[in-house]
Design a protein around this motif. Structure first.
Motif, PDB file in Angstrom:
ATOM      1  N   SER A   1      14.128  15.322   5.305  1.00 40.72           N
ATOM      2  CA  SER A   1      13.709  14.130   5.633  1.00 40.72           C
ATOM      3  C   SER A   1      12.668  13.152   5.752  1.00 40.72           C
ATOM      4  CB  SER A   1      12.819  15.402   7.069  1.00 40.72           C
ATOM      5  OG  SER A   1      11.759  15.219   6.353  1.00 40.72           O
ATOM      6  N   LEU A   2      13.018  12.085   6.770  1.00 39.12           N
ATOM      7  CA  LEU A   2      11.596  10.642   6.162  1.00 39.12           C
ATOM      8  C   LEU A   2      10.497  11.610   6.239  1.00 39.12           C
ATOM      9  CD1 LEU A   2      12.889   7.960   8.766  1.00 39.12           C
ATOM     10  CD2 LEU A   2      13.385   8.320   6.071  1.00 39.12           C
ATOM     11  N   THR A   3      10.281  12.288   6.759  1.00 38.78           N
ATOM     12  CA  THR A   3       8.314  13.526   6.092  1.00 38.78           C
ATOM     13  C   THR A   3       8.672  13.879   5.077  1.00 38.78           C
ATOM     14  OG1 THR A   3       8.564  13.643   8.735  1.00 38.78           O
ATOM     15  CG2 THR A   3       6.973  14.806   7.817  1.00 38.78           C
ATOM     16  N   GLU A   4       9.278  14.716   4.871  1.00 36.57           N
ATOM     17  CA  GLU A   4       9.743  14.614   3.706  1.00 36.57           C
ATOM     18  C   GLU A   4       9.830  13.771   2.550  1.00 36.57           C
ATOM     19  OE1 GLU A   4      11.500  18.969   3.292  1.00 36.57           O
ATOM     20  OE2 GLU A   4      12.957  17.239   3.969  1.00 36.57           O
ATOM     21  N   LEU A   5      10.380  12.658   2.546  1.00 34.70           N
ATOM     22  CA  LEU A   5      10.660  11.916   1.725  1.00 34.70           C
ATOM     23  C   LEU A   5       8.580  10.671   1.600  1.00 34.70           C
ATOM     24  CD1 LEU A   5      13.518  10.560   2.057  1.00 34.70           C
ATOM     25  CD2 LEU A   5      13.098  11.715   0.046  1.00 34.70           C
ATOM     26  N   ILE A   6       7.994  10.848   2.734  1.00 33.05           N
ATOM     27  CA  ILE A   6       6.791  10.027   3.267  1.00 33.05           C
ATOM     28  C   ILE A   6       5.687  10.778   1.910  1.00 33.05           C
ATOM     29  CG2 ILE A   6       5.095   9.611   4.198  1.00 33.05           C
ATOM     30  CD1 ILE A   6       7.311   8.882   6.279  1.00 33.05           C
ATOM     31  N   ALA A   7       5.697  12.020   1.981  1.00 31.83           N
ATOM     32  CA  ALA A   7       4.794  13.246   1.836  1.00 31.83           C
ATOM     33  C   ALA A   7       5.271  12.428   0.189  1.00 31.83           C
ATOM     34  CB  ALA A   7       4.768  14.645   2.376  1.00 31.83           C
ATOM     35  N   ARG A   8       6.162  12.480  -0.216  1.00 33.50           N
ATOM     36  CA  ARG A   8       6.572  12.384  -2.190  1.00 33.50           C
ATOM     37  C   ARG A   8       6.509  11.729  -2.022  1.00 33.50           C
ATOM     38  NH1 ARG A   8       7.039  14.535  -6.642  1.00 33.50           N
ATOM     39  NH2 ARG A   8       8.414  13.710  -7.586  1.00 33.50           N
ATOM     40  N   ARG A   9       6.070  10.540  -0.908  1.00 28.31           N
ATOM     41  CA  ARG A   9       5.586   9.183  -1.923  1.00 28.31           C
ATOM     42  C   ARG A   9       3.908   8.494  -2.189  1.00 28.31           C
ATOM     43  NH1 ARG A   9       5.869   4.451   2.682  1.00 28.31           N
ATOM     44  NH2 ARG A   9       4.271   5.788   3.139  1.00 28.31           N
ATOM     45  N   ASP A  10       3.792   9.661  -1.550  1.00 27.58           N
ATOM     46  CA  ASP A  10       1.892   9.657  -0.939  1.00 27.58           C
ATOM     47  C   ASP A  10       1.317  10.428  -2.108  1.00 27.58           C
ATOM     48  OD1 ASP A  10       2.100   8.205   1.190  1.00 27.58           O
ATOM     49  OD2 ASP A  10       1.535  10.077   2.514  1.00 27.58           O
ATOM     50  N   VAL A  11       2.170  11.311  -2.245  1.00 33.30           N
ATOM     51  CA  VAL A  11       1.665  12.681  -4.032  1.00 33.30           C
ATOM     52  C   VAL A  11       1.923  11.629  -4.679  1.00 33.30           C
ATOM     53  CG1 VAL A  11       2.141  14.196  -5.385  1.00 33.30           C
ATOM     54  CG2 VAL A  11       1.695  14.401  -2.047  1.00 33.30           C
ATOM     55  N   LEU A  12       3.409  10.643  -5.560  1.00 34.56           N
ATOM     56  CA  LEU A  12       3.808  10.712  -6.421  1.00 34.56           C
ATOM     57  C   LEU A  12       2.468   9.237  -5.950  1.00 34.56           C
ATOM     58  CD1 LEU A  12       7.136   9.205  -5.824  1.00 34.56           C
ATOM     59  CD2 LEU A  12       6.322  10.830  -7.630  1.00 34.56           C
ATOM     60  N   SER A  13       2.371   8.310  -5.674  1.00 29.85           N
ATOM     61  CA  SER A  13       1.273   6.533  -5.929  1.00 29.85           C
ATOM     62  C   SER A  13       0.569   7.669  -5.465  1.00 29.85           C
ATOM     63  CB  SER A  13       0.655   6.526  -3.836  1.00 29.85           C
ATOM     64  OG  SER A  13      -0.009   5.843  -3.902  1.00 29.85           O
ATOM     65  N   LEU A  14      -0.674   9.014  -5.428  1.00 23.77           N
ATOM     66  CA  LEU A  14      -1.901   9.312  -6.272  1.00 23.77           C
ATOM     67  C   LEU A  14      -1.976   9.913  -7.967  1.00 23.77           C
ATOM     68  CD1 LEU A  14      -2.917  11.954  -3.009  1.00 23.77           C
ATOM     69  CD2 LEU A  14      -3.885  10.171  -3.648  1.00 23.77           C
ATOM     70  N   ARG A  15      -0.259  10.526  -8.394  1.00 24.48           N
ATOM     71  CA  ARG A  15      -0.203  10.704  -9.335  1.00 24.48           C
ATOM     72  C   ARG A  15       0.025   9.394 -10.141  1.00 24.48           C
ATOM     73  NH1 ARG A  15       4.342  14.279  -8.898  1.00 24.48           N
ATOM     74  NH2 ARG A  15       3.478  16.056  -9.100  1.00 24.48           N
ATOM     75  N   ALA A  16       0.410   8.568 -10.331  1.00 18.65           N
ATOM     76  CA  ALA A  16       0.494   7.800 -10.585  1.00 18.65           C
ATOM     77  C   ALA A  16      -0.522   6.846 -11.230  1.00 18.65           C
ATOM     78  CB  ALA A  16       1.107   6.356  -9.930  1.00 18.65           C
ATOM     79  N   GLU A  17      -1.905   6.431  -9.598  1.00 17.79           N
ATOM     80  CA  GLU A  17      -3.299   6.507  -9.634  1.00 17.79           C
ATOM     81  C   GLU A  17      -4.142   7.770 -11.048  1.00 17.79           C
ATOM     82  OE1 GLU A  17      -6.475   4.080  -9.390  1.00 17.79           O
ATOM     83  OE2 GLU A  17      -4.573   3.223  -9.048  1.00 17.79           O
ATOM     84  N   ALA A  18      -3.765   8.002 -10.576  1.00 23.66           N
ATOM     85  CA  ALA A  18      -4.302   9.008 -11.180  1.00 23.66           C
ATOM     86  C   ALA A  18      -4.138   9.225 -13.076  1.00 23.66           C
ATOM     87  CB  ALA A  18      -3.946  10.862 -10.807  1.00 23.66           C
ATOM     88  N   TYR A  19      -3.072   9.014 -13.282  1.00 21.93           N
ATOM     89  CA  TYR A  19      -2.809   8.773 -14.971  1.00 21.93           C
ATOM     90  C   TYR A  19      -2.688   7.424 -15.467  1.00 21.93           C
ATOM     91  CZ  TYR A  19      -0.058  13.285 -14.813  1.00 21.93           C
ATOM     92  OH  TYR A  19       0.486  14.342 -15.098  1.00 21.93           O
ATOM     93  N   ARG A  20      -2.567   6.493 -14.539  1.00 19.74           N
ATOM     94  CA  ARG A  20      -3.307   5.195 -14.882  1.00 19.74           C
ATOM     95  C   ARG A  20      -4.992   5.319 -14.908  1.00 19.74           C
ATOM     96  NH1 ARG A  20       0.690   3.294 -11.113  1.00 19.74           N
ATOM     97  NH2 ARG A  20      -0.786   3.505  -9.273  1.00 19.74           N
ATOM     98  N   ARG A  21      -5.268   5.775 -14.077  1.00 23.63           N
ATOM     99  CA  ARG A  21      -6.789   6.531 -14.518  1.00 23.63           C
ATOM    100  C   ARG A  21      -7.123   7.240 -15.968  1.00 23.63           C
ATOM    101  NH1 ARG A  21     -10.532   5.903  -9.390  1.00 23.63           N
ATOM    102  NH2 ARG A  21      -9.482   4.148  -7.812  1.00 23.63           N
ATOM    103  N   LEU A  22      -6.264   7.391 -16.478  1.00 30.38           N
ATOM    104  CA  LEU A  22      -6.611   8.689 -17.181  1.00 30.38           C
ATOM    105  C   LEU A  22      -6.548   7.958 -18.456  1.00 30.38           C
ATOM    106  CD1 LEU A  22      -5.291  12.073 -15.901  1.00 30.38           C
ATOM    107  CD2 LEU A  22      -7.674  11.554 -16.921  1.00 30.38           C
ATOM    108  N   VAL A  23      -4.951   7.252 -18.446  1.00 25.06           N
ATOM    109  CA  VAL A  23      -4.844   6.022 -19.785  1.00 25.06           C
ATOM    110  C   VAL A  23      -5.816   5.118 -20.147  1.00 25.06           C
ATOM    111  CG1 VAL A  23      -3.491   4.278 -20.229  1.00 25.06           C
ATOM    112  CG2 VAL A  23      -2.168   6.344 -19.406  1.00 25.06           C
ATOM    113  N   GLU A  24      -6.373   4.322 -19.186  1.00 22.41           N
ATOM    114  CA  GLU A  24      -8.202   3.956 -19.213  1.00 22.41           C
ATOM    115  C   GLU A  24      -8.978   4.547 -19.805  1.00 22.41           C
ATOM    116  OE1 GLU A  24      -8.459   2.138 -15.589  1.00 22.41           O
ATOM    117  OE2 GLU A  24      -6.441   0.741 -15.149  1.00 22.41           O
ATOM    118  N   ALA A  25      -9.141   6.172 -19.388  1.00 26.31           N
ATOM    119  CA  ALA A  25     -10.089   6.453 -19.951  1.00 26.31           C
ATOM    120  C   ALA A  25     -10.481   6.846 -21.219  1.00 26.31           C
ATOM    121  CB  ALA A  25     -10.393   7.657 -19.090  1.00 26.31           C
TER     122      ALA A  25
END
Length: 137
Positions: A74-98
């Motif tokens: 469902s689109l609801t599942e895909l939106i949840a996946r998108r939100d988590v991917l966004s959080l994951r990408a940001e977390a790893y980008r910050r880890l790379v910086e640190a």
């Protein structure tokens, strides 16, 4: 109405409600003997109308997101996946910086890149679906 149009209208209504709240605040309290620049009763009526329309739109958007399927999800599942991917990408980008210059940094960067790539592809799928899916009435 397409889902994308409903999403745009929802965003417009949210901005409109915020403007109406601001205008109401500026016109409710006036000094004795002065008239407000705008009629607070008319502003309240417009605010209530906007709330009613927004509630209707949100319900229809949510129904549509639950009903429309893309590759079995469902689109609801895909939106949840998108939100988590966004959080994951940001977390790893910050880890790379640190991270210091070591082998872990390359691994973290690869994970950030993978999450960002999947996020872009998923977002493209969601956008395309939003313009083809009809809003459930």
């Amino acid at each position: 109405m397409k889902l994308a149009e409903a999403l745009q209208e929802r965003a417009d209504l949210n901005r409109r409600i915020e403007q109406l709240r601001y205008r109401l605040n500026n016109n409710v309290l006036v000094q004795e003997g002065e008239k407000p620049l705008e009629d607070p009763a008319a502003l309240l009526e417009e605010l209530e109308s906007s709330f009613t329309r927004l509630e209707w739109l949100i319900a229809r958007i949510n129904l549509t997101n639950c009903a429309v399927k893309v590759e079995g999800r469902s689109l609801t599942e895909l939106i949840a996946r998108r939100d988590v991917l966004s959080l994951r990408a940001e977390a790893y980008r910050r880890l790379v910086e640190a991270a210091s210059q070591n082998t872990h940094r390359a691994t973290l960067q690869r994970q950030a890149d993978d999450a960002s790539r999947e996020l872009r592809l998923l977002d493209n799928t969601l956008q395309a679906t939003n313009w083809t899916a009809d809003l459930m009435e």
